[in-house]
Design an enzyme around this catalytic site. Sequence first.
Site, short mmCIF file in Angstrom:
data_model
loop_
_atom_site.label_atom_id
_atom_site.label_comp_id
_atom_site.label_asym_id
_atom_site.label_seq_id
_atom_site.Cartn_x
_atom_site.Cartn_y
_atom_site.Cartn_z
N HIS A 85 14.52 4.72 42.99
CA HIS A 85 13.85 3.41 42.97
C HIS A 85 14.83 2.33 43.44
CE1 HIS A 85 11.36 0.21 40.81
NE2 HIS A 85 12.53 -0.38 40.94
N GLU A 86 16.03 2.32 42.83
CA GLU A 86 17.02 1.30 43.20
C GLU A 86 17.48 1.47 44.65
OE1 GLU A 86 17.37 -1.14 41.29
OE2 GLU A 86 16.39 -0.19 39.57
N ASP B 80 9.87 -6.36 39.29
CA ASP B 80 9.72 -6.40 40.75
C ASP B 80 8.42 -7.10 41.15
OD1 ASP B 80 12.10 -5.02 41.18
OD2 ASP B 80 11.09 -3.08 40.97
N HIS C 86 15.13 -0.23 46.94
CA HIS C 86 15.45 -1.66 47.10
C HIS C 86 16.62 -1.83 48.07
CE1 HIS C 86 12.83 -3.08 43.97
NE2 HIS C 86 13.47 -2.50 42.98
ZN LIG Z 1 12.96 -2.41 40.94
#
Ligand SMILES: [Zn+2]
Length: 372
Positions: A67-68, A169, A71
């Site tokens: 997930h990170e 987010d 980003h």
């Molecule tokens: Zn996030």
Amino acid sequence: MSLPAPSSRDAHRPSWSFRLITIAGIPIRIHFTFLLFLAWVSASGSSKDSYALVTFVISIFVCVLLHELGHALVAKHHGVITRDITLYPIGGVAMLDNRPNPKQEFWISLAGPAVNLVLAVIIGAAIFVLESGFGRLLGDLQKASLLDALLIANLTLAIFNMIPAFPMDGGRVLRAALAQKLPEARATQIAGGIGQGLAILLGLAGVFTHGYILMLIAFFVFLGASQEVTSTVTRSFLHGHVVADAMLTNFQTIRTGDSLERAANMLLDGSQNDFPVMNGDEVLGILLKNSIVRGLAEEGPTTYVASRMQRDYKYTSREAPLELAFEMFPQADPSPILVMDNEKLVGMLTIENLSEFVMLEHAKSQNSLQHR
Ligand SMILES: [Zn+2]
């Protein structure tokens, strides 16, 4: 979660964490509380259960890491560098080196939850093939496999992060969308307001159901939302101004050969706390209030200023953007910035006069709203 770095200096490097690996040039750090959490998980329950639990926790954290990285890689695509990714027991944080503009922020924020959604689809397909349908998942949850649990975890991560409230987010996506039509500060206030309202509802739900984890999450959501609003509103008032607009030009300096007693008298005489230390026209360092007090206690009033001054001081130029100067005041170091012009000291910027500047700009903006 993705956050812009709070300061352009290195003072905010996450402490209590160590680098595990580097992926695509981004250091991946693990916070020590995460190891404590793993130890706690493996210690609880029988050895067979704890083996399964540790496998599950590590798999979840791989999903959080992906997930990170979602980003970070989209940020990289937009030219925004990620300083590092740190994994905590409550999730991960990708620290961005500079502030993305609203359009970049929209895609960077969306990328994290999108990764979890893609993972959920892949895991769902695997379950469908391996377990011939979702019978086990929909039936007895006690019999759920690791894959079933990972599917639920990724769906939860995607949904929880897309709640349209700061600091999730989804709040950033909302702010970025609003900022297409509204000024950024106003967009942040709206997204922050929704975040705080939601935090209050979550907190109340926690109180009524005795859910301590829920109360804790509510607390962090509330805090995260108000911090983001304060820093964005401050930034919006600084935007477009240079250091010369806000700096102090009327201030005292002290000579290296002066005594701490003289420094103490200057401290008492005026409102200035910290003094640039000069040798003729040349700046040698800065004498901070704390150093004066400590020096008097430890070495007495006749001590020279030179022995207590700080030699590495922060400095900038008159034409530097005020927003950048603001970032030179991390929480750990509120000491003033000296303003230099061709090696000559022309001004001083303190956290107090910077906040006065913001207050005055705020008052001016209220006034212009009333006269519209
Ligand atoms: Zn996030």
